[in-house]
Write an enzyme that holds these catalytic residues in place. Sequence first.
Site, short mmCIF file in Angstrom:
data_model
loop_
_atom_site.label_atom_id
_atom_site.label_comp_id
_atom_site.label_asym_id
_atom_site.label_seq_id
_atom_site.Cartn_x
_atom_site.Cartn_y
_atom_site.Cartn_z
N ASN A 1 31.52 11.80 7.62
CA ASN A 1 30.25 11.28 7.12
C ASN A 1 29.61 10.48 8.25
O ASN A 1 29.98 9.33 8.48
CB ASN A 1 30.52 10.39 5.89
CG ASN A 1 29.27 9.72 5.38
OD1 ASN A 1 28.16 10.06 5.79
ND2 ASN A 1 29.44 8.75 4.47
N TRP A 2 28.67 11.11 8.92
CA TRP A 2 28.04 10.45 10.08
C TRP A 2 27.06 9.35 9.66
O TRP A 2 26.55 8.62 10.51
CB TRP A 2 27.27 11.48 10.92
CG TRP A 2 28.12 12.39 11.75
CD1 TRP A 2 29.49 12.43 11.82
CD2 TRP A 2 27.65 13.40 12.65
NE1 TRP A 2 29.90 13.40 12.69
CE2 TRP A 2 28.79 14.02 13.23
CE3 TRP A 2 26.39 13.85 13.03
CZ2 TRP A 2 28.69 15.04 14.16
CZ3 TRP A 2 26.29 14.89 13.97
CH2 TRP A 2 27.44 15.47 14.52
N LYS A 3 26.76 9.28 8.37
CA LYS A 3 25.76 8.31 7.87
C LYS A 3 24.45 8.48 8.67
O LYS A 3 24.12 9.60 9.04
CB LYS A 3 26.31 6.89 7.92
CG LYS A 3 27.69 6.82 7.24
CD LYS A 3 28.16 5.45 6.90
CE LYS A 3 29.54 5.55 6.24
NZ LYS A 3 29.99 4.32 5.66
N HIS B 1 27.46 8.27 -3.09
CA HIS B 1 28.08 7.36 -2.12
C HIS B 1 27.68 5.93 -2.45
O HIS B 1 26.56 5.68 -2.89
CB HIS B 1 27.63 7.74 -0.70
CG HIS B 1 28.44 7.04 0.34
ND1 HIS B 1 28.20 5.73 0.70
CD2 HIS B 1 29.51 7.45 1.06
CE1 HIS B 1 29.09 5.38 1.62
NE2 HIS B 1 29.90 6.40 1.86
N GLU C 1 26.75 3.59 -0.70
CA GLU C 1 25.53 3.13 0.00
C GLU C 1 24.28 3.66 -0.70
O GLU C 1 23.26 2.96 -0.74
CB GLU C 1 25.60 3.54 1.48
CG GLU C 1 26.60 2.67 2.23
CD GLU C 1 27.31 3.35 3.39
OE1 GLU C 1 26.84 4.40 3.87
OE2 GLU C 1 28.36 2.84 3.82
N GLU D 1 36.67 6.15 -3.09
CA GLU D 1 36.28 5.25 -2.00
C GLU D 1 36.07 3.84 -2.56
O GLU D 1 34.95 3.51 -2.99
CB GLU D 1 34.96 5.71 -1.36
CG GLU D 1 35.04 7.01 -0.61
CD GLU D 1 34.01 7.06 0.52
OE1 GLU D 1 34.41 7.28 1.66
OE2 GLU D 1 32.82 6.83 0.25
N GLY E 1 33.98 0.71 5.67
CA GLY E 1 33.42 0.07 6.86
C GLY E 1 33.93 -1.35 7.12
O GLY E 1 33.33 -2.09 7.89
N SER F 1 37.67 3.15 5.69
CA SER F 1 38.37 2.67 6.89
C SER F 1 39.54 3.56 7.32
O SER F 1 40.58 3.06 7.75
CB SER F 1 38.83 1.22 6.70
OG SER F 1 37.71 0.38 6.51
N GLY G 1 34.10 7.83 7.71
CA GLY G 1 32.79 7.34 8.12
C GLY G 1 32.79 6.96 9.60
O GLY G 1 32.71 7.82 10.48
N GLY G 2 32.90 5.67 9.87
CA GLY G 2 32.82 5.14 11.23
C GLY G 2 33.61 5.93 12.26
O GLY G 2 33.09 6.26 13.34
#
Length: 241
Positions: free
Chosen positions: A8-10, A89, A91, A157, A163, A203, A224-225
Amino acid sequence: MQKLIVANWKMNPETAEEAKKLFDSVKNGVKKVKNIEVVICPPFIYLPLLKGLALGAQNVFYKESGAFTGEVSPLMLKNLNVQYVILGHSEARKYLNETNELINKKIKEVLAVGLKPIICIGEKEGEDKNKVLQEQLKECLKSIEKKEFEKIIIAYEPVWAIGTGKNCSIEETMNSVLLIKKIIADLYKKEIAEKIRIIYGGSVNGKNSREYILKGGVSGLLVGGASLDVNEFTQIVKSVD
Ligand code: PGA
């Protein structure tokens, strides 16, 4: 079934050149991997530029076409050979006020065109996990036909793990997987609950990834990150192959 590792590159990276470079480096890094399906979910605008690994979108609207300014439809994604869509998600729930009811509409349209939804659920810090997961699953999966469940992926999640560097313990992940299966068995059928694919996100990095697959009871990971770092992401994929 193949394990699923979803990047997930966001809202990254900033340019198309960087997106292509990141994608091609990941593609090169995972080319010898056999037992994993790697899915890259970039921002919409980069989707047509990336070829050679499975693609997913990070959200979608719930209609095929029409007067919905600013939105992208599942059919448009399908026509670009996109296979997956991340929905719900935390976010999108937080910054776009997405509700379970809206997510349910999106899931239905995504399934209707033959895409696979990756449905994110999870409790915030201090919330009653049982209650939150019950509510999210019940409302998000409302009146979805049983036959559609083979296309559905649930991403557990916990919001406090996203994150933050505070990844969920393997034991708690395992308990959450069992809880999700129990809720789905109660809502639908035991066979559906047994077969549904559940992945973990929050994470994840190259050091903790393997344990989730070996001992956490999950069929994959949502990253993600760490998915923006070629070496780290490649390491994650290889660690679970
Ligand atoms: P993270 O994000 O890996 O950076 O915690 C996961 C996600 O938001 O899907």
